[in-house]
Scaffold this motif. Structure first.
Motif, short mmCIF file in Angstrom:
data_model
loop_
_atom_site.label_atom_id
_atom_site.label_comp_id
_atom_site.label_asym_id
_atom_site.label_seq_id
_atom_site.Cartn_x
_atom_site.Cartn_y
_atom_site.Cartn_z
N MET A 259 -37.43 -94.94 -4.11
CA MET A 259 -37.78 -96.30 -3.83
C MET A 259 -36.55 -96.97 -3.26
O MET A 259 -35.55 -96.28 -3.00
CB MET A 259 -38.28 -97.02 -5.10
CG MET A 259 -37.32 -97.02 -6.28
SD MET A 259 -37.95 -97.85 -7.75
CE MET A 259 -37.84 -99.58 -7.27
N ASN A 260 -36.57 -98.29 -3.05
CA ASN A 260 -35.43 -98.98 -2.44
C ASN A 260 -34.91 -98.24 -1.22
O ASN A 260 -33.71 -97.96 -1.09
CB ASN A 260 -34.30 -99.15 -3.47
CG ASN A 260 -34.64 -100.17 -4.54
OD1 ASN A 260 -35.08 -101.27 -4.24
ND2 ASN A 260 -34.48 -99.78 -5.79
N SER A 261 -35.83 -97.90 -0.32
CA SER A 261 -35.44 -97.13 0.86
C SER A 261 -34.66 -97.97 1.84
O SER A 261 -34.95 -99.15 2.06
CB SER A 261 -36.68 -96.56 1.54
OG SER A 261 -37.48 -97.61 2.06
N GLU A 262 -33.64 -97.36 2.46
CA GLU A 262 -32.91 -97.95 3.57
C GLU A 262 -32.92 -96.94 4.71
O GLU A 262 -32.79 -95.74 4.48
CB GLU A 262 -31.48 -98.29 3.16
CG GLU A 262 -31.40 -99.37 2.09
CD GLU A 262 -29.97 -99.71 1.73
OE1 GLU A 262 -29.38 -100.59 2.37
OE2 GLU A 262 -29.45 -99.07 0.78
N VAL A 263 -33.08 -97.45 5.94
CA VAL A 263 -33.28 -96.56 7.08
C VAL A 263 -32.32 -96.95 8.22
O VAL A 263 -32.13 -98.14 8.50
CB VAL A 263 -34.74 -96.62 7.58
CG1 VAL A 263 -34.95 -95.65 8.75
CG2 VAL A 263 -35.71 -96.32 6.44
N TRP A 264 -31.73 -95.92 8.84
CA TRP A 264 -30.86 -96.09 10.00
C TRP A 264 -31.33 -95.19 11.13
O TRP A 264 -31.85 -94.09 10.88
CB TRP A 264 -29.43 -95.70 9.68
CG TRP A 264 -28.71 -96.54 8.68
CD1 TRP A 264 -27.81 -97.55 8.93
CD2 TRP A 264 -28.75 -96.42 7.24
NE1 TRP A 264 -27.32 -98.06 7.75
CE2 TRP A 264 -27.88 -97.39 6.71
CE3 TRP A 264 -29.45 -95.59 6.36
CZ2 TRP A 264 -27.69 -97.54 5.33
CZ3 TRP A 264 -29.28 -95.75 4.99
CH2 TRP A 264 -28.40 -96.72 4.49
N ALA B 31 -33.43 -89.43 -12.24
CA ALA B 31 -33.43 -90.50 -11.24
C ALA B 31 -32.08 -90.49 -10.55
O ALA B 31 -31.16 -89.78 -10.95
CB ALA B 31 -33.69 -91.85 -11.91
N GLY B 32 -31.95 -91.29 -9.49
CA GLY B 32 -30.68 -91.37 -8.78
C GLY B 32 -30.88 -91.65 -7.31
O GLY B 32 -31.88 -92.24 -6.89
N ASN C 10 -33.41 -94.80 -6.72
CA ASN C 10 -34.09 -95.29 -7.92
C ASN C 10 -33.17 -95.18 -9.14
O ASN C 10 -33.60 -94.89 -10.25
CB ASN C 10 -35.42 -94.57 -8.15
CG ASN C 10 -35.25 -93.10 -8.51
OD1 ASN C 10 -34.16 -92.54 -8.43
ND2 ASN C 10 -36.33 -92.45 -8.94
N THR C 11 -31.88 -95.42 -8.89
CA THR C 11 -30.89 -95.34 -9.95
C THR C 11 -31.16 -96.35 -11.06
O THR C 11 -31.00 -96.03 -12.25
CB THR C 11 -29.48 -95.61 -9.36
OG1 THR C 11 -29.23 -94.67 -8.32
CG2 THR C 11 -28.42 -95.46 -10.44
N THR C 12 -31.56 -97.56 -10.68
CA THR C 12 -31.79 -98.61 -11.67
C THR C 12 -33.04 -98.28 -12.49
O THR C 12 -34.15 -98.25 -11.95
CB THR C 12 -31.94 -99.97 -10.98
OG1 THR C 12 -30.78 -100.23 -10.19
CG2 THR C 12 -32.10 -101.08 -12.01
N GLN C 13 -32.86 -98.02 -13.76
CA GLN C 13 -33.94 -97.58 -14.64
C GLN C 13 -33.87 -98.36 -15.97
O GLN C 13 -32.81 -98.87 -16.33
CB GLN C 13 -33.81 -96.07 -14.90
CG GLN C 13 -34.04 -95.19 -13.70
CD GLN C 13 -35.48 -95.15 -13.26
OE1 GLN C 13 -36.40 -95.41 -14.04
NE2 GLN C 13 -35.69 -94.81 -11.99
N PRO C 14 -35.00 -98.44 -16.69
CA PRO C 14 -36.32 -97.88 -16.38
C PRO C 14 -37.07 -98.74 -15.37
O PRO C 14 -37.19 -99.94 -15.54
CB PRO C 14 -37.03 -97.88 -17.74
CG PRO C 14 -36.40 -99.01 -18.47
CD PRO C 14 -34.97 -99.07 -18.02
#
Length: 775
Positions: free
Chosen positions: A113-118, A84-85, A158-162
């Motif tokens: 996941m947790n996508s950010e877009v510029w 993950a990361g 998706n660093t925050t796991q699990p």
């Protein structure tokens, strides 16, 4: 007197308008040529950031599946011990001057996941839920014209796991597209098609299309709706006119009737298309083509599920969104091969466990005739073990928008017959307090699609008391995971309840609960295919599927086929070890011929009689048990041929045989497709099988198989289905498991050279297969 000046002015205005609307809706794939970096890259959102050293690739792309497996990876058992990361993606593109007056938005089918877009350094937003489709308006930030470069940037974290109880993947793992429209246009997901009546004589079709006037002028507009059959021939049309004020959105509603329609159902999934055209005067300024089916469906408390006034049992499976070696970035051709196998078993339903799937997945369900339970979430606010930091962290803020977007996106699919808004939810399900959260979600579903019922997959209802506290009483359809006897008892105590098994195991008693109870609408087996994650090291894969990761039949698939298939079925299995020990296997080649003498045999069959032969000698005939259980023999093992013959009314209708294999001698290859398109979604699954000198599969062989490709092909991944294998999928070699391994082959763009795939292993005769490229 002719006013030529006025006429000339009107002509100029018409020409000007035609120039503005010279192009209608334009959809441009944005899958190609992204720069990718695995890890954090501060400042990468800025247009001037130097990404030339980043990896160049196309999306869909799942970087987590590239590995490596590691017991210490923070995804742990839920994520299958894969990494993950953070992953960054950057794409540079230009727009023509002709697009200057258009509105432009970017559509992502899913980013994990947790996508950010510029865009060009301007921040567009964040979407935590990796399974949801979303879009952003780019218009005011774009540079248009020759030499004007635009930079689109995506960060996925998706660093925050699990974060999940099962494998999710990582990155831009679904398709991306740029949509360009005129200022006056059809709203995204704003066209809704329903079929309130559907019979062999007549199909009534209701079309609601929302039109957005993002221009600075009010004007009158026309919506023309055309229904086309499967050959593209117009079947019916309608026209409506409305004046739309600047900045306003209006809905156009039209009702059409198709005479003698070809209905969509499980057996004949006939499809139509609705073409909606938006016109300003005689000029088409926007259009959409939406596939749909003419059908009606309902759930009945006494008799279960009905489709077009025909009573069906939903014989379903649950499916996660990954597909083994390709992770969560799954070419549609891989799903198609899996769906074909499910059809062979007799499966007619799919539950999207436990999240929105890719839109093309539902397209395939439409085309192949699967009814679908479309599901939103695995968690609400309460966490689950091995996924404590998942969607539960975001539910309160995002559930309404995510639910809305899934329903709006999916509601035109004829395959969808029911929605589920939760799986084994751990939030308190009391009544009325706990029911409120369920009802809020149901209300959102009904707001955007009032035509289908809503359920959820209840877990241990006799513990949560939902059957007695009033919760289940309020549900449109009561869905329960496992413990079929509880659901049967609940219905018989409340015969007005509509009920369905939302998750079921493979045992006989659960099949009989569906077979023998008319009110049981269906069941969804856990699962159709083995899936990554939800496994304890050294296992990386949950192995409760009918098929393994490499599409190999498992014992429970063979048995299920004898219960669910409409065709005559005979399938043989034996215990792998002497005297009934070990696992059920489908072969006649023991691991040790010297110590294997007492063979316990089961034959799964829907035939009246089955006769078993060993080396031509009958071992007896057995009739079909009333409870559909297996027919069993205990025989003394002899090398040679084991054959089972199925008979109906004394006539042989089907058979299966296995032969004992000798020493491994060579490889043979088979291809799921012998012709490929150069599209991302096409692929051929090459299966390499180790056989002896007579061509009999060597089911105990574990040789390392090395694949190579020449021509315009590439290896997307390799696999063998072994749940404890830790070999990388992004490779050209894999050890055989039970004598087999696969390579997933794709065609490279821009090339028409035939693909030659070769497989070799030390000491074995090599094999090859040729794949043509479609023009």
């Amino acid at each position: 007197m002719v006013n030529w000046k006025k006429i000339t002015l009107l002509l100029l205005l018409a020409i000007s308008q035609a120039a503005i609307y010279a192009q209608v809706r334009k959809i441009t794939s944005f899958d190609d040529s992204w720069r990718f970096f695995k890890g954090d890259a501060p400042g990468a959102e800025k247009p001037a950031f130097n990404d030339l050293e980043w990896r160049l690739l196309d999306v869909p792309h799942d970087w987590s599946i590239e590995g490596p497996y590691d017991k210490s990876n923070p995804t742990a058992r839920g994520g299958g011990y894969l990494p993950a990361g953070i992953g960054w993606y950057r794409k540079t593109f230009t727009l023509d001057e002709t697009d200057a007056r258009k509105k432009h938005w970017i559509e992502f089918d899913g980013v994990m996941m947790n996508s950010e877009v510029w865009i060009n350094g301007a921040y567009l937003g964040k979407r935590p839920y990796g399974y949801i489709s979303f879009s952003y308006d780019l218009t005011k930030h774009l540079k248009v014209g020759k030499g004007q470069k635009n930079v689109l940037v995506v960060k996925a974290d998706n660093t925050t796991q699990p974060a999940s109880r099962y494998y999710q993947g990582a990155g831009i793992y679904r398709h991306v597209r740029l949509v360009s429209v005129n200022p006056v246009h059809f709203m995204k997901w704003g066209t809704f098609i329903t079929t309130p009546e559907a019979t062999a004589a007549s199909g009534k079709v209701a079309v609601q299309a929302k039109v957005v006037n993002a221009s600075d002028k009010s004007a009158e507009y026309t919506v023309e709706t055309i229904i086309q059959d499967d050959r593209g021939k117009p079947a019916k049309s309608s026209i409506s006119n409305k004046s739309i004020a600047a900045g306003d959105t209006l809905e156009f509603s039209q009702n059409l009737e198709v005479a003698k329609p070809k209905l969509w159902d499980i057996e004949q999934p006939n499809l139509y298309k609705v073409v909606v055209k938006l016109k300003s005067g005689a000029t088409v300024i926007d259009d959409q083509t939406i596939t749909f089916g003419i059908k009606t469906s309902k759930f009945d408390a006494a008799t279960g599920f009905w489709l077009n006034d025909k009573n069906y049992k939903i014989k379903g499976v649950c499916l996660h969104h990954d597909a083994g070696a390709v992770g969560s970035a799954v070419p549609l051709a891989v799903w198609e091969e899996r769906f074909k196998l499910l059809k062979e078993v007799g499966v007619n339903g799919i539950r999207t466990s436990h999240n929105p799937v890719a839109p093309e997945f539902l397209d395939l369900c439409d085309r192949m005739g699967f009814v679908v339970m479309d599901e939103t979430f695995d968690t609400w606010t309460a966490s689950k073990h091995n996924g404590e930091k998942g969607y539960n962290l975001y539910f309160k803020e995002w559930w309404e928008r995510d639910t809305r977007d899934m329903i709006l996106r999916d509601r035109n699919h004829p395959s969808i017959v029911i929605y589920s808004i939760g799986n084994e939810i751990h939030d308190p399900l009391t009544y009325p307090e706990g029911y409120k959260r369920y009802k809020e979600q149901e209300d959102v579903v009904k707001k955007f699609d009032p035509t289908r019922p809503v359920t959820m997959a209840l877990f241990r209802p006799n513990v949560s008391k939902v059957y007695s506290n009033g919760f289940a009483e309020q549900m449109e359809v009561v869905g329960q995971n496992y413990r079929e006897n509880e659901l049967v008892a609940a219905h018989e105590a409340n015969p007005h309840w509509k009920v369905i098994g939302t998750e079921n195991t493979h045992v006989l008693s659960q099949w009989l609960a569906l077979r023998d109870k008319p009110y049981m609408a269906g069941q969804f087996l856990w699962t159709g295919f083995d899936y990554l994650g939800e496994a304890d090291w050294p296992e990386t894969t949950n192995n409760q599927g009918l098929f393994d990761r490499a599409n190999n039949w498992k014992q429970q698939a063979l048995q299920r086929q004898s219960w669910w298939s409409a065709k005559p079925v005979v399938r043989i299995v034996r215990k792998s070890d002497n005297a009934g020990a070990g696992n059920w296997v489908a072969n006649w080649t023991p691991t040790d011929f010297d110590t294997y003498d007492n063979a316990k045999i089961q034959v799964y069959s829907n035939c009246d009689e089955v006769e078993l032969f060993l080396n031509g000698k009958s071992q007896g005939t057995k009739s079909k048990p009333a409870d559909d259980s297996a027919r069993e023999w205990d025989i003394t093992f002899e090398p040679g041929t084991l054959r089972a013959v199925g008979k109906n009314k004394g006539v042989e209708v089907t058979s299966e045989e296995f032969k004992s294999a000798g020493a491994p001698a060579k490889l043979i290859l088979s291809a799921s497709k012998n012709k490929l398109k150069t599209s991302w979604d096409d692929a051929s699954i090459i299966q390499a099988t180790i056989v002896d000198s007579k061509g009999i599969p060597c089911t105990n062989a574990d040789n390392l198989i090395k694949f190579s490709v020449t021509g315009s092909g590439k290896i997307q991944g390799v696999d063998n289905g072994n749940i404890i294998s830790h070999e990388p999928y992004a490779s050209s070699q894999y050890p055989a498991f039970m004598g087999k391994a696969i390579a997933i082959i794709k065609a490279q763009k821009g090339s028409s050279e035939k693909i030659t795939v070769k497989a070799q292993a030390d000491g074995l005769e090599m094999a090859s297969v040729i794949i043509d490229i479609s023009k």
